[in-house]
Design an enzyme around this catalytic site. Structure first.
Site, PDB file in Angstrom:
ATOM      1  N   CYS A  53       0.867  -1.176   0.000  1.00 43.73           N
ATOM      2  CA  CYS A  53       0.000   0.000   0.000  1.00 43.73           C
ATOM      3  C   CYS A  53       0.906   1.228   0.000  1.00 43.73           C
ATOM      4  O   CYS A  53       2.098   1.130  -0.276  1.00 43.73           O
ATOM      5  CB  CYS A  53      -0.954  -0.019   1.195  1.00 43.73           C
ATOM      6  SG  CYS A  53      -0.124  -0.069   2.808  1.00 43.73           S
ATOM      7  N   THR A  54       0.370   2.390   0.324  1.00 42.88           N
ATOM      8  CA  THR A  54       1.146   3.624   0.217  1.00 42.88           C
ATOM      9  C   THR A  54       2.312   3.662   1.199  1.00 42.88           C
ATOM     10  O   THR A  54       3.463   3.887   0.811  1.00 42.88           O
ATOM     11  CB  THR A  54       0.251   4.852   0.441  1.00 42.88           C
ATOM     12  OG1 THR A  54      -0.871   4.789  -0.443  1.00 42.88           O
ATOM     13  CG2 THR A  54       1.028   6.146   0.184  1.00 42.88           C
TER      14      THR A  54
END
Length: 321
Positions: free
Chosen positions: A179-180
């Protein structure tokens, strides 16, 4: 004359028990105000999650402050240089979770996927027995994602659990989530383990750390970030643009929020269409009576909704003086 950027953007999280989130919110917020920091910070019983910006020296004080508390000593900060504040305001709020997942029963400190460093991830990501899984929302992975990654048609991370059935076909392989910044993967990988997946891993520090510590190879497009920058570059080796303008269909890596706050669609939009449509994603949104003024960025600061960052501080200062 130096071109060194004087500001930094810090992205971090820490899963750890906080007995009194309200009290810690007050202390934490006071420190941020006193050190000219802006950003969005979430505090919950399960931990701390934030993105803040400030001058380099203010950010250094902030990291020392957070790590100086034994509870958060192991917090991993991702640092990016920037020309100015990446936020217009400061929000420090108490919420039920530090990332909205609907998986409050999961404690990543008890069980979660094996953490892979960016270099470890880079070495195995193309192996035949590895499946790379993006656990982010549509508007995030449409702007940029790792080459060959499995993506899901979800609007929010809380929709992830119902999509896990799509991964059943890969149960015999190594599942690597990303994810980020890593925070969503802590619970996503733990949930996969709970659902019977055996070989589960996660990219530690997420896309941002991968870009900072490697050349960002095979990350296609740009990375959506939750601050005034909206997007940031990751790939320095083989960069590409994968997203297309929602109005004209031309390849564009500019991400905007629709100027119509009722719509507020997160979507790519080229600069030409941005100005022509006044930041709106459709003719109907362009004519909407509540449409916000478009300044060329497509970024709108979060409404305060009655939130006062100085609430309670004046009385405390009087008491201490």
């Amino acid at each position: 004359m130096t071109n060194e950027k004087k500001y930094q953007v810090l992205l971090y999280y820490c899963y750890v028990k906080i007995e009194d989130p309200e009290q810690y919110r007050f202390e934490h917020h006071k420190f941020c105000l006193e050190n000219n920091l802006k950003g969005r910070i979430i505090i919950a019983h399960e931990g701390l999650n934030g993105t803040v910006s400030g001058l380099r020296e203010d950010c250094e004080r902030y990291m020392a402050y957070v790590k100086g508390d034994p509870r958060f000593a192991h917090t991993d900060f991702k640092l990016e240089a920037h020309e100015d504040h990446a936020f217009q305001k400061l929000h420090v709020r108490v919420k039920p979770e530090i990332v909205h997942s609907g998986l409050q029963h999961i404690d990543p400190n008890v069980r979660t996927g094996v953490h892979l460093s960016p270099q470890e991830f880079k070495q195995i990501k193309n192996a035949d027995d590895v499946v790379i899984v993006d656990v982010r929302s549509n508007y995030e992975h449409s702007l940029g994602h790792f080459k060959g990654a499995v993506t899901f048609d979800i609007e929010n991370f809380r929709d992830f659990p119902e999509k896990v059935k799509d991964l059943e076909q890969f149960k015999g392989k190594k599942i690597v989530t990303y994810c980020t910044g890593g925070i969503k993967c802590e619970k996503a990988s733990a949930y996969l383990l709970e659902q019977g997946f055996d070989n589960v891993y996660q990219l530690h520090g997420g896309i941002i750390k991968y870009g900072l510590e490697t050349d960002g190879e095979d990350f296609e497009g740009r990375c959506y970030v939750f601050d005034g920058r909206v997007v940031t570059d990751i790939n320095k080796k083989n960069p590409s643009v994968v997203s297309k303008c929602c109005v004209c269909g031309k390849h564009s890596a500019r991400m905007v929020n629709c100027a119509n706050p009722v719509c507020n669609l997160h979507a790519p939009m080229c600069e030409e269409c941005g100005w022509e449509m006044e930041g709106a994603c459709s003719p109907a949104c362009k004519e909407h009576p509540e449409k916000r003024a478009y300044d060329g960025t497509g970024y709108y600061a979060k409404e305060m909704n009655g939130y006062d960052p100085y609430h309670g501080l004046k009385n405390t200062q009087k008491h201490l003086s």
